[in-house]
Design a protein around this motif. Sequence first.
Motif, PDB file in Angstrom:
ATOM      1  N   GLN A   1      -7.220  -0.767  -4.866  1.00 38.37           N
ATOM      2  CA  GLN A   1      -6.026   0.070  -4.769  1.00 38.37           C
ATOM      3  C   GLN A   1      -5.883   1.041  -5.934  1.00 38.37           C
ATOM      4  OE1 GLN A   1      -4.351  -0.141  -1.871  1.00 38.37           O
ATOM      5  NE2 GLN A   1      -5.925  -1.660  -1.433  1.00 38.37           N
TER       6      GLN A   1
ATOM      7  N   SER B   1      -3.699  10.549  -1.365  1.00 40.30           N
ATOM      8  CA  SER B   1      -4.518   9.354  -1.449  1.00 40.30           C
ATOM      9  C   SER B   1      -4.847   8.857  -0.057  1.00 40.30           C
ATOM     10  CB  SER B   1      -3.792   8.255  -2.223  1.00 40.30           C
ATOM     11  OG  SER B   1      -3.451   8.709  -3.506  1.00 40.30           O
TER      12      SER B   1
ATOM     13  N   GLU C   1       0.544   4.154  -2.650  1.00 43.34           N
ATOM     14  CA  GLU C   1       0.347   5.524  -2.155  1.00 43.34           C
ATOM     15  C   GLU C   1       1.407   6.468  -2.735  1.00 43.34           C
ATOM     16  OE1 GLU C   1      -1.352   8.410   0.722  1.00 43.34           O
ATOM     17  OE2 GLU C   1      -2.046   6.553  -0.197  1.00 43.34           O
TER      18      GLU C   1
ATOM     19  N   GLN D   1       0.822  -1.216   0.000  1.00 38.15           N
ATOM     20  CA  GLN D   1       0.000   0.000   0.000  1.00 38.15           C
ATOM     21  C   GLN D   1       0.851   1.259   0.000  1.00 38.15           C
ATOM     22  OE1 GLN D   1      -3.391  -1.444   2.898  1.00 38.15           O
ATOM     23  NE2 GLN D   1      -3.910   0.502   1.994  1.00 38.15           N
ATOM     24  N   ARG D   2       1.983   1.219   0.671  1.00 32.53           N
ATOM     25  CA  ARG D   2       2.879   2.376   0.639  1.00 32.53           C
ATOM     26  C   ARG D   2       3.421   2.596  -0.770  1.00 32.53           C
ATOM     27  NH1 ARG D   2       7.701   1.967   3.727  1.00 32.53           N
ATOM     28  NH2 ARG D   2       8.060   4.078   2.969  1.00 32.53           N
TER      29      ARG D   2
ATOM     30  N   LEU E   1      -5.284   5.594   2.346  1.00 35.87           N
ATOM     31  CA  LEU E   1      -4.973   4.177   2.425  1.00 35.87           C
ATOM     32  C   LEU E   1      -6.258   3.379   2.564  1.00 35.87           C
ATOM     33  CD1 LEU E   1      -1.882   4.184   4.783  1.00 35.87           C
ATOM     34  CD2 LEU E   1      -1.918   3.755   2.329  1.00 35.87           C
TER      35      LEU E   1
END
Length: 514
Positions: free
Chosen positions: A328, A456, A293, A289-290, A458
Motif C-alpha cells: 500500500q 494512485s 488512496e 484502501q480508500r 488501488l
Amino acid sequence: MKFKFILPALTEAESPFWRPIKYSLFPPLGLATLAAYLSPDDEAEIVDQHVQTLTLDDEPDVVAIEVYITNAYRAYAIADAYRAKGCFVILGGLHVTSLPEEAESHADAIFLGPAEESFPRFLKDLRNGTCKRRYASQTRTLVGVPRIRRDLINRRLYLVPNSIVVSRGCPHHCGFCYKDAFFDGGKSFYTQAVDDALAEIDRLPGRHLYFLDDHLLGHSRFARDLFNGMRGMGRVFQGAATVDSILESDLIEGAAEAGLRSIFVGFESLDPTNLKASNKRQNLGRDYQRVIERLHGLGIMINGSFVFGLDGDDPSVFRQTVDWAIDQGITTATFHIATPYPGTAFHREMAGSGRMLTDNWDRFDTRHVTFKPMRMTTKELKLGYDQAYRDFYTWSAIVRASLFHGSLKHQLKHFFYTSGWKKLEPVWNTVIQLKRLNLMTPLLEAVLSKVSKQRSTLANGNGLPTVAPIAEAKNQRKPPHVFAQKDDRPIDGLDFERATNRFARTHVYQSGAN
C-alpha cells in the motif's frame, strides 16, 4: 520557591536496541505547561533525562516528576532520593492515575488525571501550607491555560522543538487505550479555543510543526477553523487522525491545504474481529484502501500503526501485515505487541482470565509479551514482532513501497524519509552527541515539501477493502475468535515511532507507558 520538573528516562534507554533519535524528537510539553502556572518570583528548570544529565545533588523546594509505566521504577527512585533530603515531591501521569496507591508511597502529593485545574489549586495550597495528598481533576477546560514555558526547553536538543498540543484526549474509547483511565470522571476530549491555538502556532519559529494530539480531526468544527486559520502561514506539519475521520468529510483536504504532509493512522489490525473485540468502532466497516488512496492523492505520507497478538491473530499475521503495508506504499510503520496496561479494559480482561504473565512495568513497552496470546506462543509473538520490523525496513521493502506512488517526487520523498529515519542511525547519533539536532530540522522541512496530487492505483484493482480478503482467508483456515487489545496512544518515524510515547508526552502532567 525553586521547582524542578523531571522526565526520567525510560527503562529501554539501557537496552541495546535503544535509538536515541526516538526520544530526541519532542520536548516534554506537559512539564513546560505546568511551569507556566508558577509565580514570576519562582525559579524553574526542566530536566529531560533522555537528552540531559540528571543530577541529584541539589535541593529544590518542589520536585515534580512525570511517570510513564516504563520509567516508573526510576521515577520512584528519584522521588525517594529527593524526599530523603526533605524536598516536597509530586508525581503525576497515566501510570500514577492508573495505580495511585503504588505511586502514593513515593510522593508527598500525587495528581490524578489532567492537571490544568488541579496544579494551580496545588500551588495555592502549597503557599498556604495546606497541601493534600491527592489532587484529582475536577473540571476539564483549556480556557485560560497560560503560554507554555518554552524558554525552559533547550531547542537544540530536539529534532521537533515546534511540537504543539491543541486538544486533550480522544472522542473514541478503544478497549486497549490507556487514556480512558486518565480521563475518567470527566470530559475525555476537549480543545483549545481556535484563536489560542493559532496564537501559539504564530509564536513558533520556522516552518515545521508536529501536532501531538491523539486525534487532530476529532472535533470537526475546531479542526476546520484551525486549518482555515493556518492557510497562508506557510507551515508544514504532521499529526494523527482516525480512519473514519479521513473518509467522512473534507477535513483532510483542508488539513492538506494548511500544510499537513504526514499523518499517523491507527489501522491496528486487518482482521475485523479484532477491531470489534477492542471496540475500535471507528475502523469497523471502513475501507482501508480508500483511506490510503485519499491520503496519497493529497501527497500525505502515512505512518501506519499495527498491533500483534490479538485473539484473532495467528503466526501468519506478521507476514500478511507487513506485505499489506508495503504493497500500500505506507511510508513508516509502527508495530506493537499487544500490551494490557493497568486501568484498561484489556488489562481487566487478561487479569480476569488468568492470562497475565507479569506485573514488571519495565516490560510494558509494547516490545515484550506480558500476557498469554490465544493462537500462538509467547515466543512466536515476540519473534514475529521483531521480524516484522526487520522485514518492513529492508532496503528492498523501502524501494518496493516507494515505487507504489504515482509520481517520481513522491517516490523519492518516501524513499528518503523512510531510509533517513531507519538507515542513518550513526548520523543521528553524531548530531545528538554534538547537541545540534535542531540543524536537521530544515532537512525535515525539505523532505516534507508539497507534492502535487497524483492518481494512485488501488492495489486489488476493484476498490474493495484490502482488509476483507485477508480476514476471509484467515477464517477459511481457522474458526474466528473474538477478542482484542492494543495500546493505541499514540506514533513512528517522525510521526513518533512510539504511539504510546507520544500520548505520554503531550498531556498536561501526565505520563504514560512508553
